[in-house]
Motif scaffolding. Structure first.
Motif, PDB file in Angstrom:
ATOM      1  N   ARG A   1      29.720 -15.534  80.418  1.00  0.00           N
ATOM      2  CA  ARG A   1      30.335 -16.433  81.022  1.00  0.00           C
ATOM      3  C   ARG A   1      29.614 -17.381  82.149  1.00  0.00           C
ATOM      4  O   ARG A   1      29.586 -18.638  82.278  1.00  0.00           O
ATOM      5  CB  ARG A   1      31.434 -15.629  82.285  1.00  0.00           C
ATOM      6  N   MET A   2      28.467 -16.947  82.691  1.00  0.00           N
ATOM      7  CA  MET A   2      27.300 -17.787  83.410  1.00  0.00           C
ATOM      8  C   MET A   2      26.670 -18.742  82.491  1.00  0.00           C
ATOM      9  O   MET A   2      26.740 -19.858  82.840  1.00  0.00           O
ATOM     10  CB  MET A   2      26.527 -16.978  84.138  1.00  0.00           C
ATOM     11  N   ARG A   3      26.385 -18.291  81.311  1.00  0.00           N
ATOM     12  CA  ARG A   3      25.432 -19.517  80.330  1.00  0.00           C
ATOM     13  C   ARG A   3      26.712 -20.295  80.049  1.00  0.00           C
ATOM     14  O   ARG A   3      26.088 -21.565  79.705  1.00  0.00           O
ATOM     15  CB  ARG A   3      24.837 -18.531  79.457  1.00  0.00           C
TER      16      ARG A   3
ATOM     17  N   HIS B   1      37.840 -14.661  76.990  1.00  0.00           N
ATOM     18  CA  HIS B   1      36.937 -14.464  78.236  1.00  0.00           C
ATOM     19  C   HIS B   1      36.184 -15.583  78.799  1.00  0.00           C
ATOM     20  O   HIS B   1      35.925 -15.785  79.825  1.00  0.00           O
ATOM     21  CB  HIS B   1      35.922 -13.279  77.995  1.00  0.00           C
ATOM     22  N   LEU B   2      36.115 -16.365  77.532  1.00  0.00           N
ATOM     23  CA  LEU B   2      34.829 -17.723  78.294  1.00  0.00           C
ATOM     24  C   LEU B   2      35.645 -18.744  78.577  1.00  0.00           C
ATOM     25  O   LEU B   2      35.236 -19.888  79.064  1.00  0.00           O
ATOM     26  CB  LEU B   2      33.984 -17.812  76.827  1.00  0.00           C
ATOM     27  N   ILE B   3      37.024 -18.744  78.263  1.00  0.00           N
ATOM     28  CA  ILE B   3      37.763 -19.946  78.802  1.00  0.00           C
ATOM     29  C   ILE B   3      37.571 -20.110  80.351  1.00  0.00           C
ATOM     30  O   ILE B   3      37.803 -19.236  81.135  1.00  0.00           O
ATOM     31  CB  ILE B   3      39.224 -19.954  78.392  1.00  0.00           C
ATOM     32  N   ASN B   4      37.322 -21.433  80.723  1.00  0.00           N
ATOM     33  CA  ASN B   4      36.731 -21.590  82.196  1.00  0.00           C
ATOM     34  C   ASN B   4      37.799 -22.819  82.671  1.00  0.00           C
ATOM     35  O   ASN B   4      37.393 -23.352  83.480  1.00  0.00           O
ATOM     36  CB  ASN B   4      35.461 -21.676  82.547  1.00  0.00           C
TER      37      ASN B   4
ATOM     38  N   CYS C   1      38.035 -17.081  84.473  1.00  0.00           N
ATOM     39  CA  CYS C   1      38.064 -17.967  85.831  1.00  0.00           C
ATOM     40  C   CYS C   1      37.676 -19.481  85.853  1.00  0.00           C
ATOM     41  O   CYS C   1      36.985 -19.980  84.900  1.00  0.00           O
ATOM     42  CB  CYS C   1      37.154 -17.043  86.926  1.00  0.00           C
ATOM     43  N   ALA C   2      38.392 -20.201  86.489  1.00  0.00           N
ATOM     44  CA  ALA C   2      38.053 -21.588  86.825  1.00  0.00           C
ATOM     45  C   ALA C   2      36.844 -21.968  87.147  1.00  0.00           C
ATOM     46  O   ALA C   2      36.214 -21.096  88.136  1.00  0.00           O
ATOM     47  CB  ALA C   2      38.976 -22.188  87.557  1.00  0.00           C
TER      48      ALA C   2
END
Length: 148
Positions: A79-81, A126-129, A136-137
């Motif tokens: 998620r961070m990357r 999970h990677l949808i931002n 998470c947004a």
């Protein structure tokens, strides 16, 4: 599935590094050629060589083989990357289209293939931002280049 197959890691069951290289290479070939994957392809660099290598290294460890990605870059922190890039439902669906097709072509065992498609779909969700996504947004800034 035989008793031996159930004791193998996914990495071993797929056929190790050669099979994983074929899967990842096919995945990016599909992303590079399918018109339906245009948006997700556009956020990647012109050359997919680095992305191909990074995905191979990540999947190697994720599937129970050598932890190549962690040895080079540390914890994947997916998620961070991916946070610097807009990952919306369309991106997720295009990415999954390529991965599903690559798995369908490369993984003969239907039970294993379906299981892998399922876990990849969970990871992609999970990677949808973006707003309305499962993740998470992460803001609304325009992002154009993906570096794995």
């Amino acid at each position: 599935m035989t008793a031996l197959q159930s004791t193998l890691t996914p990495y071993e069951a797929l056929g190790g590094a050669p099979a994983l290289h074929r899967l990842v290479t096919r995945f990016y070939e599909l992303m590079d050629t399918l018109p339906e994957a245009y948006a997700v392809r556009k956020i990647h660099p012109e050359s997919l060589a680095g992305s191909t290598q990074s995905l191979f290294e990540f999947l190697s460890g994720w599937f129970g083989g050598p932890a190549l990605y962690i040895a080079k870059k540390g914890h994947p922190r997916l998620r961070m990357r991916h946070a610097p890039y807009v990952v919306d439902q369309r991106m997720r669906d295009e990415w999954m289209l390529c991965m599903t097709e690559a798995l369908t072509e490369q993984v003969a065992d239907p039970e294993m293939r379906d299981g892998l498609i399922h876990v990849f779909a969970q990871m992609a969700d999970h990677l949808i931002n973006t707003d309305g996504g499962s993740g998470c947004a992460a803001g609304t800034a325009h992002r154009t280049t993906h570096v794995a």
